[in-house]
Design an enzyme around this catalytic site. Structure first.
Site, PDB file in Angstrom:
ATOM      1  CE  LYS A  88      -0.550   0.410   5.129  1.00  0.00           C
ATOM      2  NZ  LYS A  88       0.140   1.632   4.992  1.00  0.00           N
ATOM      3  CG  MET A 120      -0.338   8.278  11.417  1.00  0.00           C
ATOM      4  SD  MET A 120       1.179   8.832  11.067  1.00  0.00           S
ATOM      5  CE  MET A 120       1.199   9.166   9.614  1.00  0.00           C
ATOM      6  CB  CYS A 121      -0.782   2.567   8.736  1.00  0.00           C
ATOM      7  SG  CYS A 121       0.018   3.826   7.575  1.00  0.00           S
ATOM      8  CG  LEU A 122      -3.701  -0.543  13.696  1.00  0.00           C
ATOM      9  CD1 LEU A 122      -2.912  -1.809  14.272  1.00  0.00           C
ATOM     10  CD2 LEU A 122      -4.382   0.189  15.133  1.00  0.00           C
ATOM     11  CB  THR A 125      -6.193  -0.483   8.175  1.00  0.00           C
ATOM     12  OG1 THR A 125      -5.155  -0.033   7.205  1.00  0.00           O
ATOM     13  CG2 THR A 125      -6.506  -1.815   7.478  1.00  0.00           C
TER      14      THR A 125
END
Length: 192
Positions: A88, A120-122, A125
């Site tokens: 990603k 952020m990403c965690l 998602t």
């Protein structure tokens, strides 16, 4: 946000951005050793239960610690046969990737998520997974981030553990938060 009483059974493990740049060396997140242990527990239990394991791998811009094909970009944990890597370039692991197709292709609706960065990403998602109707289990000890520096207006720095907890809290009532990685049960969807 649920802490107890909810079903803590996951049919898939999604590991977000546990890459060398973020979990080893001088640039590692605080508490990286605890994070490594928690993810190891999740991986061992998911593999023992023979549920799918999906690694998200961030492709950072040129010159960053997670620039593709650099040592920092490499996944920290080795894949086993049959496990998946979803690359990603945005925070949300669903955005422009095949993550949703993988999950729905397996007929999976419940996932355990771990990794970084918490806010952020965690979080991005996990939030999208819940919006898409997935049940999401987040072990408190299995996600991490960096200290937040002081901000405008004289705001104080925020220690990484507090930033991670705030990110966890921001996910709302739909997420299932458990105390430790060992609290997550894995079961194949066909056995459910």
């Amino acid at each position: 946000m649920t802490f107890t009483g909810e079903d803590k059974t996951a049919h898939v493990l999604v590991i977000v951005d546990v890459q060398n740049a973020f979990i080893t060396g001088s640039e590692a997140v605080p508490d990286h050793v605890q994070l490594q242990r928690a993810v190891e527990i999740l991986l061992a239990n998911a593999r023992a239960a023979k549920v799918p394991v999906i690694f998200l791998q961030n492709d950072g811009p040129a010159g960053t610690a997670d620039e593709p094909n650099t040592d920092g970009w490499q996944l920290f944990f080795a894949l086993k046969p049959g496990e998946h890597v979803v690359r990603k370039s945005r925070d949300d692991g669903f955005d422009g990737t095949e993550l949703e197709a993988l999950l729905t292709g397996y007929g999976l609706r419940s996932l355990a998520i771990c990794g970084m960065q918490s806010e952020m990403c965690l979080a991005a998602t996990a939030r999208t997974a819940m919006q898409k109707g997935f049940s999401v289990i987040l072990p408190h000890d299995a996600h991490a981030t960096y200290d937040v520096p002081a901000g405008p207006g004289g705001s104080e720095p925020v220690p990484a553990r507090m930033a991670a907890r705030a990110a966890e809290w921001s996910l709302g009532d739909e997420i299932i938060v458990v105390g430790t990685a060992a609290d997550v049960c894995f079961q194949t969807a066909s056995a459910a």
